[in-house]
Design a protein around this motif. Structure first.
Motif, PDB file in Angstrom:
ATOM      1  N   PRO A   1       0.833  -1.196   0.000  1.00 12.88           N
ATOM      2  CA  PRO A   1       0.000   0.000   0.000  1.00 12.88           C
ATOM      3  C   PRO A   1       0.869   1.247   0.000  1.00 12.88           C
ATOM      4  O   PRO A   1       1.863   1.315   0.722  1.00 12.88           O
ATOM      5  N   VAL A   2       0.522   2.200  -0.820  1.00 12.39           N
ATOM      6  CA  VAL A   2       1.303   3.425  -0.945  1.00 12.39           C
ATOM      7  C   VAL A   2       1.316   4.162   0.387  1.00 12.39           C
ATOM      8  O   VAL A   2       0.296   4.274   1.050  1.00 12.39           O
ATOM      9  N   GLY A   3       2.475   4.628   0.760  1.00 13.61           N
ATOM     10  CA  GLY A   3       2.610   5.424   1.965  1.00 13.61           C
ATOM     11  C   GLY A   3       3.132   4.674   3.177  1.00 13.61           C
ATOM     12  O   GLY A   3       3.635   5.290   4.093  1.00 13.61           O
ATOM     13  N   LEU A   4       3.023   3.360   3.204  1.00 16.07           N
ATOM     14  CA  LEU A   4       3.540   2.603   4.341  1.00 16.07           C
ATOM     15  C   LEU A   4       5.022   2.329   4.146  1.00 16.07           C
ATOM     16  O   LEU A   4       5.443   1.933   3.060  1.00 16.07           O
ATOM     17  N   SER A   5       5.776   2.510   5.208  1.00 20.65           N
ATOM     18  CA  SER A   5       7.178   2.115   5.152  1.00 20.65           C
ATOM     19  C   SER A   5       7.229   0.591   5.195  1.00 20.65           C
ATOM     20  O   SER A   5       6.248  -0.066   5.552  1.00 20.65           O
ATOM     21  N   ARG A   6       8.349   0.026   4.859  1.00 27.98           N
ATOM     22  CA  ARG A   6       8.469  -1.432   4.914  1.00 27.98           C
ATOM     23  C   ARG A   6       8.278  -1.945   6.338  1.00 27.98           C
ATOM     24  O   ARG A   6       7.672  -2.993   6.557  1.00 27.98           O
ATOM     25  N   ALA A   7       8.787  -1.197   7.311  1.00 27.98           N
ATOM     26  CA  ALA A   7       8.637  -1.605   8.710  1.00 27.98           C
ATOM     27  C   ALA A   7       7.165  -1.574   9.116  1.00 27.98           C
ATOM     28  O   ALA A   7       6.667  -2.498   9.763  1.00 27.98           O
ATOM     29  N   GLU A   8       6.448  -0.514   8.722  1.00 31.83           N
ATOM     30  CA  GLU A   8       5.020  -0.431   9.030  1.00 31.83           C
ATOM     31  C   GLU A   8       4.262  -1.576   8.365  1.00 31.83           C
ATOM     32  O   GLU A   8       3.379  -2.186   8.963  1.00 31.83           O
TER      33      GLU A   8
ATOM     34  N   VAL B   1       7.538  -3.303  22.134  1.00 29.81           N
ATOM     35  CA  VAL B   1       6.089  -3.229  21.973  1.00 29.81           C
ATOM     36  C   VAL B   1       5.692  -1.797  21.605  1.00 29.81           C
ATOM     37  O   VAL B   1       4.803  -1.573  20.784  1.00 29.81           O
ATOM     38  N   SER B   2       6.379  -0.834  22.173  1.00 29.37           N
ATOM     39  CA  SER B   2       6.103   0.569  21.863  1.00 29.37           C
ATOM     40  C   SER B   2       6.327   0.871  20.374  1.00 29.37           C
ATOM     41  O   SER B   2       5.532   1.566  19.753  1.00 29.37           O
ATOM     42  N   THR B   3       7.378   0.328  19.805  1.00 22.68           N
ATOM     43  CA  THR B   3       7.650   0.530  18.384  1.00 22.68           C
ATOM     44  C   THR B   3       6.557  -0.104  17.537  1.00 22.68           C
ATOM     45  O   THR B   3       6.093   0.489  16.559  1.00 22.68           O
ATOM     46  N   VAL B   4       6.124  -1.282  17.916  1.00 26.68           N
ATOM     47  CA  VAL B   4       5.024  -1.951  17.207  1.00 26.68           C
ATOM     48  C   VAL B   4       3.783  -1.065  17.264  1.00 26.68           C
ATOM     49  O   VAL B   4       3.120  -0.839  16.240  1.00 26.68           O
ATOM     50  N   GLU B   5       3.458  -0.542  18.439  1.00 23.41           N
ATOM     51  CA  GLU B   5       2.285   0.326  18.592  1.00 23.41           C
ATOM     52  C   GLU B   5       2.401   1.568  17.717  1.00 23.41           C
ATOM     53  O   GLU B   5       1.423   1.989  17.090  1.00 23.41           O
ATOM     54  N   GLN B   6       3.601   2.147  17.642  1.00 26.31           N
ATOM     55  CA  GLN B   6       3.808   3.336  16.809  1.00 26.31           C
ATOM     56  C   GLN B   6       3.616   3.007  15.329  1.00 26.31           C
ATOM     57  O   GLN B   6       2.975   3.765  14.594  1.00 26.31           O
TER      58      GLN B   6
ATOM     59  N   LEU C   1       1.809   0.574  14.082  1.00 21.87           N
ATOM     60  CA  LEU C   1       0.390   0.303  13.844  1.00 21.87           C
ATOM     61  C   LEU C   1      -0.426   1.590  13.805  1.00 21.87           C
ATOM     62  O   LEU C   1      -1.291   1.760  12.935  1.00 21.87           O
ATOM     63  N   THR C   2      -0.152   2.497  14.721  1.00 22.04           N
ATOM     64  CA  THR C   2      -0.869   3.772  14.735  1.00 22.04           C
ATOM     65  C   THR C   2      -0.666   4.512  13.425  1.00 22.04           C
ATOM     66  O   THR C   2      -1.616   5.019  12.826  1.00 22.04           O
ATOM     67  N   SER C   3       0.561   4.534  12.954  1.00 24.86           N
ATOM     68  CA  SER C   3       0.870   5.193  11.690  1.00 24.86           C
ATOM     69  C   SER C   3       0.187   4.480  10.518  1.00 24.86           C
ATOM     70  O   SER C   3      -0.356   5.118   9.607  1.00 24.86           O
TER      71      SER C   3
END
Length: 113
Positions: free
Chosen positions: A26-33, A57-62, A64-66
Motif C-alpha cells: 500500500p502506498v505510503g507505508l514504510s516497509r517496517a510499518e 512493543v512501543s515501536t510496534v504500537e507506533q 500500527l498507529t501510523s
C-alpha cells in the motif's frame, strides 16, 4: 547496506509476490510499518509481533498507529481487508451474502404483508 531512505521507500516497485502476498505494498507505508501491519492483520498480538521482529512493543504500537492513519482504518480487524488478498475476497463474499439475506428477508416480508 541499510539506510533510512531504503527503509522508508515504498515507491520502489517491489512486489509482495516476493513475500508471497502477490501485490504492491500500500502506498505510503514504510516497509517496517507494512511488516508490522501484516502480522497484526494475520492475528498476532503486539507482543508477538515485537518478539518476532525484534522490536519493542512501543515501536510496534507506533507502526500500527501510523499504518491505521495512512490506510484510513479505525480498527485492527480492518487491516486484513487492506493487506491480505484473501481477506478482500472474503469481505466481498460477506457483503454479497448479506445483500442476498436482506433481499430474501424483504421478499418474505412482501409476501407476508
Amino acid at each position: 547496506m541499510w539506510s533510512v531512505e531504503k527503509e522508508r521507500d515504498v515507491g520502489v516497485p517491489e512486489t509482495r509476490g516476493e513475500r508471497g502476498l502477490g501485490a504492491l505494498p500500500p502506498v505510503g507505508l514504510s516497509r517496517a510499518e507494512l511488516r508490522v501491519a501484516e502480522l497484526a492483520a494475520r492475528g498476532r498480538t503486539n507482543r508477538q509481533i515485537a518478539h518476532e521482529l525484534f522490536l519493542t512493543v512501543s515501536t510496534v504500537e507506533q507502526h500500527l498507529t501510523s499504518s491505521y492513519r495512512k490506510l484510513g482504518v479505525k480498527r485492527r480487524a480492518d487491516l486484513s481487508v487492506h493487506l491480505l488478498p484473501d481477506a478482500k475476497a472474503e469481505a466481498r463474499a460477506d457483503t454479497r451474502a448479506d445483500a442476498r439475506a436482506d433481499a430474501k428477508a424483504g421478499a418474505r416480508a412482501d409476501a407476508a404483508g
